[in-house]
Structures are given as structure tokens and as C-alpha cells.
Design a protein around this motif. Structure first.
Motif, short mmCIF file in Angstrom:
data_model
loop_
_atom_site.label_atom_id
_atom_site.label_comp_id
_atom_site.label_asym_id
_atom_site.label_seq_id
_atom_site.Cartn_x
_atom_site.Cartn_y
_atom_site.Cartn_z
N ASP A 56 64.77 64.98 69.53
CA ASP A 56 64.10 64.20 68.48
C ASP A 56 63.96 62.73 68.85
O ASP A 56 63.05 62.04 68.36
CB ASP A 56 64.87 64.32 67.16
N LEU A 57 64.85 62.23 69.72
CA LEU A 57 64.76 60.84 70.13
C LEU A 57 63.44 60.53 70.81
O LEU A 57 62.96 59.39 70.79
CB LEU A 57 65.91 60.49 71.09
N ALA A 58 62.84 61.54 71.44
CA ALA A 58 61.59 61.34 72.18
C ALA A 58 60.36 61.79 71.38
O ALA A 58 59.26 61.82 71.91
CB ALA A 58 61.64 62.09 73.51
N GLU A 59 60.53 62.09 70.11
CA GLU A 59 59.43 62.58 69.30
C GLU A 59 58.20 61.66 69.33
O GLU A 59 57.06 62.15 69.33
CB GLU A 59 59.90 62.79 67.85
N PRO A 60 58.37 60.32 69.35
CA PRO A 60 57.18 59.45 69.40
C PRO A 60 56.29 59.68 70.62
O PRO A 60 55.12 59.27 70.61
CB PRO A 60 57.80 58.04 69.43
N LEU A 61 56.81 60.33 71.66
CA LEU A 61 55.96 60.65 72.81
C LEU A 61 54.72 61.44 72.41
O LEU A 61 53.66 61.31 73.02
CB LEU A 61 56.76 61.48 73.84
N LEU A 62 54.88 62.29 71.40
CA LEU A 62 53.80 63.19 71.02
C LEU A 62 52.59 62.45 70.44
O LEU A 62 51.51 63.01 70.36
CB LEU A 62 54.31 64.23 70.02
N ALA A 63 52.78 61.20 70.01
CA ALA A 63 51.67 60.41 69.49
C ALA A 63 51.05 59.51 70.55
O ALA A 63 50.13 58.76 70.25
CB ALA A 63 52.16 59.56 68.32
N LEU A 64 51.54 59.59 71.77
CA LEU A 64 51.05 58.74 72.85
C LEU A 64 50.21 59.56 73.82
O LEU A 64 50.35 60.77 73.89
CB LEU A 64 52.25 58.11 73.58
N PRO A 65 49.28 58.92 74.56
CA PRO A 65 49.08 57.48 74.69
C PRO A 65 48.30 56.83 73.55
O PRO A 65 48.18 55.62 73.50
CB PRO A 65 48.31 57.38 76.01
#
Length: 434
Positions: A56-65
Motif C-alpha cells: 500500500d505504501l506504493a499505491e500512488p504509483l498507479l496514478a503515475l506518470p
């Protein structure tokens, strides 16, 4: 008894033994085990997977780039073909973390295991710089420190590579044992090494050991060290150990092509959707890319840009790993606390207290590891098979078990370890009663 955190290897003071006095406790231990079985547990300590909380710590990856973001800092359009070496922006970031020159680091697919597989395949088919022929034209052996990583052993088996073992020490592989083997046998082409927080015992290769390994004479001119730096930034304490710089040390020793380094973000971002790295000498990097170009027109640069934007910098990666530590460290403390409480004064086990990585190495009474795993399975606690930390799945002493407490929630780790302790005691008591 357990070792201290400063010496992350099994206790060498004494081998676990089944005291005859323990046989008297057999009825009580059997009753306790039956109570454990009756609870209907379904717990898993088999593999070093990150927990959902870590992922879950890396969840923001899914909104990138992000919409309209198609280029990296160097102007590369990540949606298109090309860029065989990987995005320069991400390579610069991880070159700092891995302490290698940017032009000697490749950023590639999602798994370092793939890169290790391909390096062996290239060597088998075409040979390596400094060699005279493909490895496949003769017998090939690898030196394997034990206990070690089962996937390394599986790769050797897949390629028909014979495995020769040497002991692990608190400072890494037994360098003198390795040196004696490598100097005498030209069919030994490789050595597996996990330099930082080794799997499973958490040992860290000391600089003196690294210097010995990269400078020792080798009967095979194309001998390679497969330096699997999987846990370089996976710290469990504030003492963030720095990996010995084997690539630079090898160059200083006059063997610049000896070390092939592998790493990845598999336990940093998403385990199945990270970025893997290969680093070595200029000659080895050219060799690797010369063969890679027939496999690929370039890696997934969209994913690489995603990672570069998410982390922002090498320090951003370090800070991200400190958040991982906050989740993982209590689980490893729980393992140590419960083993110490249940087994510390029994003399039936020793275990590691690693400063990083994903595993605890548990040694039990020789001849009982398989029985411990069997008992745990019967109680609903899945453990890595006994013998998995040795080539061909055969621990000659049947005493080592790898514990992986990372994935279950903390409460489940505690329940599982209490159950494991019961199984260790019962197996020891059974052995004492025989």
C-alpha cells in the motif's frame, strides 16, 4: 540461544541438542500440540513476500506518470520504442543507491531473477568476456554458500550446473574455502553471493571478504561472482549497513569483469511490477546489452518513469524504505522474543536476529527440521520446506529452517511463531525419546 543483532548468524557456540531430560516432557508437549491443531490455523511463513500494508505504501504509483506526462527528465518519450539501457533519470537515482557509475548500470524489466537467468543463459550459449568458449562446451560448477537462497539453486539445476557448497560465516561466504575451490578447478565458473542481509541468515559480506573474493586467483579465466544485491536498502534498524563495493574492488584487484551485480525494487515498490537492475564492468555491460538487443527493443519505460516520479531522488527511496522498516521491524522483534521466551533456555535451537532483509534462519536439533515442518503443516502453519536453503533441497544435517515473517499481520506472526516453538520442542522431545 539466539545471537545478538550485531552478529546476524546462527549461534556457533553449540549445536542444538535434544536433552534426554526433554523426553520426560513428551506427553505434555503432545497435548499442547493437539491443542494447537484444534485451533484450525491457516498461517503462512513460507516466502519473503511484502505484506499488503507494505504494498500500500506504493499505491500512488498507479496514478503515475499522470495525464500528459510522456517524457522523463532527459526528454525521452517513454511511450515509444528504444532506450535499451533504461531511463537515465532512474539509473542516476539507483546508481547512487547501489554505489556504481551510471554508465555501468542498466535499468530493465521487473525481476532481477530474470536478469540472473539471462546472464547464465548468455554465458552458456556464447561465453563471457575473458573466456575462450561458451560455458556449455564443458562441465560447469557454481560455488554455493549454505544456507543460501533456493532460487539460486533452482537456476543452477535448470541449467545443469553442479553445485559445490561452502559455509556461510558472519562476514559472508567462507572466503578461504571459496578461494581453495576456485583456484583448483577450472570448471568452477561462478559463485553466488547475497552481500547484504543474506537469505536466509542475514549475514553481511565484510569488505575484507569482498576483497578476497574479487582478488583470489581463479583457474577459470571466465569466473564470475553473481552479486545478488537484493536487500541492499532493506534495513530493519537505524544502522543502515552499506554494501561492500565489489565492482570497484574487483577493478582495483585487476579483475574488473569478475562481478555481475543484480538488484531490483521488487520489495521496494510492487513485488510483481518493479524495476530490475544490472551493473558490472564496462566490458560486461557491453556483453549483456549485445545479447539483450536481440530480446528487446527496450524495457517498460512507462513503469520506470512511474518509479522515478514516485521516489523523486535516492533520498526519497531511502525514506520510503524507512516506512517499510516501521512495518517490518516489529514482526522480526516478535520472532526473536517468542523464540527466546519459548526456546531460549532449552538448548534445542539457535536463530538469527538480522539487521535487515526478509528472513530469520532457525537451526533446530539435527535430524528434526523435516519433522518440525511436518508438525507445523499439521497445525496449519506453512513453513519453507526443510532443506530448501541447500542445493538440491538436501540439508545434510536436516536442521535449518528459513522463517519469513514479512507477509502476515503482526498478530498472526506471533501466533505462528508460538506454534513453531511448540513444534520445535515436540520434535526435539521425540528425538530424545528414541
Amino acid at each position: 540461544m539466539s545471537t545478538s543483532a550485531a552478529a546476524p548468524v546462527p549461534s556457533t557456540g553449540s549445536t542444538p541438542v535434544a536433552s534426554p531430560a526433554l523426553a520426560a516432557a513428551l506427553p505434555e508437549l503432545r497435548a499442547r500440540y493437539e491443542e494447537l491443531r484444534s485451533r484450525g490455523l491457516r498461517l503462512d511463513l513460507t516466502r519473503g513476500k511484502p505484506s499488503a500494508e507494505q504494498l500500500d505504501l506504493a499505491e500512488p504509483l498507479l496514478a503515475l506518470p499522470g495525464e500528459g506526462v510522456h517524457t522523463d527528465a532527459d526528454g525521452t518519450d517513454v511511450r515509444n520504442y528504444g532506450g535499451l539501457l533504461g531511463l537515465p533519470q532512474l539509473r542516476r537515482m539507483f546508481a547512487e543507491l547501489l554505489d556504481v557509475p551510471v554508465d555501468q548500470l542498466l535499468a530493465l524489466g521487473n525481476a532481477s531473477l530474470t536478469l540472473m537467468h539471462d546472464a547464465i543463459a548468455y554465458a552458456m550459449l556464447w561465453g563471457v568476456p575473458g573466456g575462450t568458449e561458451p560455458w556449455s562446451r564443458g562441465p560447469v560448477k557454481f560455488v554455493c554458500p549454505v544456507p543460501g537462497y533456493d532460487r539460486h539453486f533452482a537456476l543452477c539445476e535448470a541449467f545443469g550446473i553442479e553445485m559445490v557448497t561452502v559455509p556461510m560465516t558472519p562476514d559472508g561466504p567462507d572466503a578461504e574455502a571459496v578461494a581453495a575451490l576456485v583456484a583448483a578447478d577450472p570448471t568452477i565458473k561462478g559463485l553466488w553471493a547475497v552481500p547484504t542481509y543474506a537469505n536466509p541468515d542475514g549475514a553481511v559480506v565484510a569488505e575484507a571478504v569482498a576483497r578476497r573474493l574479487v582478488s583470489m586467483p581463479a583457474a577459470a579465466p571466465d569466473f564470475r561472482i553473481f552479486w545478488d544485491n537484493a536487500y541492499a536498502i532493506h534495513h530493519l534498524t537505524e544502522d543502515e549497513v552499506k554494501t561492500a563495493n565489489a565492482i570497484d574492488l574487483a577493478a582495483e584487484a585487476g579483475n574488473p569483469d569478475r562481478v555481475l551485480m543484480f538488484a531490483s525494487t521488487s520489495k521496494v515498490s510492487f513485488a510483481g511490477a518493479g524495476v530490475a537492475f544490472f551493473a558490472s564492468s564496462p566490458a560486461n555491460v557491453a556483453w549483456y546489452t549485445d545479447h539483450l538487443k536481440y530480446q528487446s527493443i527496450g524495457p517498460d519505460k512507462v513503469n520506470q518513469l512511474r518509479h522515478a516520479l514516485f521516489f523523486g531522488s535516492a533520498e526519497g527511496v531511502r525514506e520510503h524504505m524507512r516506512r517499510h522498516r516501521e512495518i517490518l521491524a516489529p514482526k522480526f522483534r516478535a520472532v526473536s522474543e517468542i523464540l527466546a521466551e519459548r526456546l531460549g533456555d532449552q538448548g534445542v535451537a539457535s536463530w538469527t536476529e538480522p539487521r535487515g532483509g526478509y528472513f530469520v534462519s532457525l537451526d533446530v536439533v539435527p535430524g528434526t527440521a523435516s519433522r518440525v515442518v511436518e508438525l507445523a503443516k499439521g497445525a496449519g502453519i506453512a513453513l519453507t520446506p526443510a532443506g530448501a536453503t541447500f542445493p538440491y533441497g538436501k540439508d545434510p544435517d536436516d536442521r535449518n529452517i528459513r522463517l519469513a515473517p514479512s507477509m502476515p499481520p503482526l498478530d498472526e506472526v506471533r501466533v505462528a511463531m508460538d506454534g513453531v516453538a511448540t513444534c520445535v520442542l515436540l520434535a526435539a522431545a521425540e528425538a530424545a525419546a528414541e
